[in-house]
Design a protein around this motif. Structure first.
Motif: not given
Length: 125
Positions: A1-24
């Motif tokens: 299986v191959q995995l591709q992660a995404s969704g990272g970034g620069l945020v401020q303390a207290g913020d939210s972020l959602r990472l995704s990882c798609a498999a194929s």
């Protein structure tokens, strides 16, 4: 299986972020899925994993992310997610998704079947 992660970034303390990882390239529901992270100058560490059905989650022993990070998966979309809330500067790291047929010692020894590339998360204070 191959995995591709995404969704990272620069945020401020207290913020939210959602990472995704798609498999194929494999049967997604055959794999326990999880996330690791590696902060600058530190070793890569286990964060959380989710069972094949999504019915059980496994968090690292430390309390650093419990109550703030939530893992989930959508087997119909071959994707695992990491919802990160109330982010702190100490959450700054490269985040890696991973897959293995079982949850056990392989997760603690990091000898897993598949790894995605890292996605960088930077939390400013």
């Amino acid at each position: 299986v191959q995995l591709q992660a995404s969704g990272g970034g620069l945020v401020q303390a207290g913020d939210s972020l959602r990472l995704s990882c798609a498999a194929s390239g494999g049967t997604f529901s055959d794999y326990v899925m999880g996330w690791f992270r590696q902060a600058p100058g530190k070793e890569r560490e286990f964060v959380v994993a989710i069972s094949r059905s999504g019915g059980r989650t496994y968090y690292a022993d430390s309390d650093s992310v419990k109550g703030r990070f939530t893992i989930s998966r959508d087997n119909a979309k071959n994707t695992v997610y990491l919802q990160m809330n109330t982010l702190k500067p100490e959450d700054t790291a490269d985040y890696y998704c991973a897959a293995d047929p079982m949850f056990g010692s392989t997760w603690y020894h990091q000898t897993l079947e598949a790894w995605g590339q890292g996605t960088q998360v930077t939390v400013s204070s």
